[in-house]
Design a protein around this motif. Sequence first.
Motif, PDB file in Angstrom:
ATOM      1  N   VAL A  13     -94.647  98.896 -45.791  1.00  0.00           N
ATOM      2  CA  VAL A  13     -95.712  98.006 -45.806  1.00  0.00           C
ATOM      3  C   VAL A  13     -96.313  97.855 -44.491  1.00  0.00           C
ATOM      4  O   VAL A  13     -95.702  97.865 -43.480  1.00  0.00           O
ATOM      5  N   GLN A  14     -97.535  97.632 -44.604  1.00  0.00           N
ATOM      6  CA  GLN A  14     -98.502  97.443 -43.325  1.00  0.00           C
ATOM      7  C   GLN A  14     -98.608  95.996 -43.378  1.00  0.00           C
ATOM      8  O   GLN A  14     -99.267  95.222 -44.074  1.00  0.00           O
ATOM      9  N   PHE A  15     -98.009  95.303 -42.010  1.00  0.00           N
ATOM     10  CA  PHE A  15     -98.342  93.809 -42.102  1.00  0.00           C
ATOM     11  C   PHE A  15     -99.531  93.667 -40.957  1.00  0.00           C
ATOM     12  O   PHE A  15     -99.495  94.458 -40.000  1.00  0.00           O
ATOM     13  N   GLU A  16    -100.543  92.860 -41.284  1.00  0.00           N
ATOM     14  CA  GLU A  16    -101.586  92.522 -40.435  1.00  0.00           C
ATOM     15  C   GLU A  16    -101.410  91.071 -39.941  1.00  0.00           C
ATOM     16  O   GLU A  16    -101.513  90.351 -41.081  1.00  0.00           O
ATOM     17  N   LEU A  17    -101.341  90.725 -38.924  1.00  0.00           N
ATOM     18  CA  LEU A  17    -100.877  89.314 -38.471  1.00  0.00           C
ATOM     19  C   LEU A  17    -102.130  88.824 -37.716  1.00  0.00           C
ATOM     20  O   LEU A  17    -102.797  89.289 -36.775  1.00  0.00           O
ATOM     21  N   MET A  18    -102.494  87.431 -37.946  1.00  0.00           N
ATOM     22  CA  MET A  18    -103.764  86.712 -37.579  1.00  0.00           C
ATOM     23  C   MET A  18    -103.316  85.262 -37.543  1.00  0.00           C
ATOM     24  O   MET A  18    -102.659  84.830 -38.345  1.00  0.00           O
ATOM     25  N   SER A  19    -104.007  84.715 -36.510  1.00  0.00           N
ATOM     26  CA  SER A  19    -104.014  83.054 -36.324  1.00  0.00           C
ATOM     27  C   SER A  19    -105.405  82.610 -35.952  1.00  0.00           C
ATOM     28  O   SER A  19    -105.977  83.409 -34.888  1.00  0.00           O
ATOM     29  N   SER A  20    -105.998  81.641 -36.261  1.00  0.00           N
ATOM     30  CA  SER A  20    -107.348  81.035 -35.937  1.00  0.00           C
ATOM     31  C   SER A  20    -107.182  79.770 -35.094  1.00  0.00           C
ATOM     32  O   SER A  20    -108.147  79.435 -34.587  1.00  0.00           O
ATOM     33  N   ASN A  21    -106.051  79.174 -35.098  1.00  0.00           N
ATOM     34  CA  ASN A  21    -106.201  77.846 -34.621  1.00  0.00           C
ATOM     35  C   ASN A  21    -104.856  77.703 -33.428  1.00  0.00           C
ATOM     36  O   ASN A  21    -105.194  77.014 -32.576  1.00  0.00           O
ATOM     37  N   VAL A  22    -103.813  78.000 -33.786  1.00  0.00           N
ATOM     38  CA  VAL A  22    -102.426  77.855 -32.858  1.00  0.00           C
ATOM     39  C   VAL A  22    -101.555  79.020 -32.784  1.00  0.00           C
ATOM     40  O   VAL A  22    -101.948  79.887 -33.540  1.00  0.00           O
ATOM     41  N   ILE A  23    -100.962  79.052 -31.771  1.00  0.00           N
ATOM     42  CA  ILE A  23     -99.848  80.323 -31.571  1.00  0.00           C
ATOM     43  C   ILE A  23     -98.744  80.079 -32.455  1.00  0.00           C
ATOM     44  O   ILE A  23     -98.254  79.057 -32.721  1.00  0.00           O
ATOM     45  N   HIS A  24     -98.452  81.292 -33.409  1.00  0.00           N
ATOM     46  CA  HIS A  24     -97.390  81.334 -34.443  1.00  0.00           C
ATOM     47  C   HIS A  24     -96.595  82.369 -34.134  1.00  0.00           C
ATOM     48  O   HIS A  24     -96.845  83.447 -33.559  1.00  0.00           O
ATOM     49  N   ALA A  25     -95.261  82.228 -34.313  1.00  0.00           N
ATOM     50  CA  ALA A  25     -94.258  83.339 -34.190  1.00  0.00           C
ATOM     51  C   ALA A  25     -93.844  83.540 -35.643  1.00  0.00           C
ATOM     52  O   ALA A  25     -93.313  82.941 -36.275  1.00  0.00           O
ATOM     53  N   PHE A  26     -94.148  84.871 -35.672  1.00  0.00           N
ATOM     54  CA  PHE A  26     -93.820  85.442 -36.917  1.00  0.00           C
ATOM     55  C   PHE A  26     -92.546  86.427 -36.794  1.00  0.00           C
ATOM     56  O   PHE A  26     -92.602  87.354 -35.859  1.00  0.00           O
ATOM     57  N   TRP A  27     -91.665  85.994 -37.672  1.00  0.00           N
ATOM     58  CA  TRP A  27     -90.276  86.827 -37.349  1.00  0.00           C
ATOM     59  C   TRP A  27     -89.795  86.796 -38.939  1.00  0.00           C
ATOM     60  O   TRP A  27     -89.330  85.894 -39.568  1.00  0.00           O
ATOM     61  N   ILE A  28     -89.209  88.118 -39.178  1.00  0.00           N
ATOM     62  CA  ILE A  28     -88.353  88.247 -40.450  1.00  0.00           C
ATOM     63  C   ILE A  28     -87.096  88.841 -39.928  1.00  0.00           C
ATOM     64  O   ILE A  28     -87.079  89.969 -39.364  1.00  0.00           O
ATOM     65  N   PRO A  29     -86.150  87.868 -39.730  1.00  0.00           N
ATOM     66  CA  PRO A  29     -84.871  88.504 -39.092  1.00  0.00           C
ATOM     67  C   PRO A  29     -84.326  89.900 -39.551  1.00  0.00           C
ATOM     68  O   PRO A  29     -83.873  90.473 -38.797  1.00  0.00           O
ATOM     69  N   ALA A  30     -84.107  90.118 -40.953  1.00  0.00           N
ATOM     70  CA  ALA A  30     -83.543  91.212 -41.332  1.00  0.00           C
ATOM     71  C   ALA A  30     -84.446  92.365 -41.235  1.00  0.00           C
ATOM     72  O   ALA A  30     -83.709  93.620 -41.187  1.00  0.00           O
ATOM     73  N   LEU A  31     -85.830  92.394 -40.927  1.00  0.00           N
ATOM     74  CA  LEU A  31     -86.566  93.503 -40.415  1.00  0.00           C
ATOM     75  C   LEU A  31     -86.784  93.724 -38.963  1.00  0.00           C
ATOM     76  O   LEU A  31     -87.288  94.563 -38.685  1.00  0.00           O
ATOM     77  N   GLY A  32     -86.360  92.547 -38.202  1.00  0.00           N
ATOM     78  CA  GLY A  32     -86.318  92.671 -36.979  1.00  0.00           C
ATOM     79  C   GLY A  32     -87.423  92.633 -36.327  1.00  0.00           C
ATOM     80  O   GLY A  32     -88.392  92.607 -36.722  1.00  0.00           O
ATOM     81  N   GLY A  33     -87.517  92.190 -34.780  1.00  0.00           N
ATOM     82  CA  GLY A  33     -88.917  92.218 -34.105  1.00  0.00           C
ATOM     83  C   GLY A  33     -89.620  90.830 -34.388  1.00  0.00           C
ATOM     84  O   GLY A  33     -90.253  90.623 -35.582  1.00  0.00           O
ATOM     85  N   LYS A  34     -89.776  90.175 -33.404  1.00  0.00           N
ATOM     86  CA  LYS A  34     -90.577  88.935 -33.548  1.00  0.00           C
ATOM     87  C   LYS A  34     -92.041  89.073 -33.058  1.00  0.00           C
ATOM     88  O   LYS A  34     -92.123  89.926 -32.095  1.00  0.00           O
ATOM     89  N   ARG A  35     -93.102  88.884 -33.725  1.00  0.00           N
ATOM     90  CA  ARG A  35     -94.351  88.873 -32.978  1.00  0.00           C
ATOM     91  C   ARG A  35     -95.129  87.528 -32.798  1.00  0.00           C
ATOM     92  O   ARG A  35     -95.004  86.664 -33.738  1.00  0.00           O
ATOM     93  N   ASP A  36     -95.797  87.388 -31.785  1.00  0.00           N
ATOM     94  CA  ASP A  36     -96.297  86.298 -31.610  1.00  0.00           C
ATOM     95  C   ASP A  36     -97.930  86.403 -31.916  1.00  0.00           C
ATOM     96  O   ASP A  36     -98.614  87.179 -31.627  1.00  0.00           O
ATOM     97  N   MET A  37     -98.354  85.510 -32.779  1.00  0.00           N
ATOM     98  CA  MET A  37     -99.751  85.650 -33.497  1.00  0.00           C
ATOM     99  C   MET A  37    -100.681  84.544 -32.566  1.00  0.00           C
ATOM    100  O   MET A  37    -100.480  83.261 -32.601  1.00  0.00           O
ATOM    101  N   ILE A  38    -101.417  85.000 -31.564  1.00  0.00           N
ATOM    102  CA  ILE A  38    -102.370  84.301 -30.691  1.00  0.00           C
ATOM    103  C   ILE A  38    -103.694  84.290 -31.216  1.00  0.00           C
ATOM    104  O   ILE A  38    -104.189  85.384 -31.434  1.00  0.00           O
ATOM    105  N   PRO A  39    -104.224  83.130 -31.111  1.00  0.00           N
ATOM    106  CA  PRO A  39    -105.769  83.042 -31.750  1.00  0.00           C
ATOM    107  C   PRO A  39    -106.582  83.689 -30.612  1.00  0.00           C
ATOM    108  O   PRO A  39    -106.386  83.757 -29.453  1.00  0.00           O
TER     109      PRO A  39
END
Length: 168
Positions: A142-168
Amino acid sequence: MTGAAFLLCGCSGSQSALEPAGPQAESLANLFWWMTAGTGVVWLGMIALTVYAIRVEPDPKRNAHRAKMLIVAGGTVVPTVVLAGLLIYGLSLMPPMLAAAPEGSLKITVLGEQWWWRVLYEKDGKTVELANEIRIPVGEPVQFELMSSNVIHAFWIPALGGKRDMIP
């Protein structure tokens, strides 16, 4: 004792980063355990040097050069070698994790809205939109594409590892 048991309750289950659910997550979990062991070695070395320094009586007849070499080796060389090895191992795991999914894979676009997640599934020109839910097919890349347009979000699926911050 009860406090330790309470804390260990969070180390298993579907929301645990210590129970990986994919090959990249397995690599991250292995890195975690190697780093835990490496830092344990460094910590035990520092404790051993501290105990040695506390217990040994200062004596001008003792070999001062030997004591200095012990401190340099145990306090500088060993931690540097252990931590450099962990750094090299960690960096070697990055290229496969950052590689794009194969062509034709499911693309999941996650848009961080102010109070919710907009999730778009795209495959073969078809798009499906959901709110606040991510469904991942087992055994498929699966290819994830992460985006945010308004606030900083922390995207994390614990069982898949790795947290990514989505910064506008």
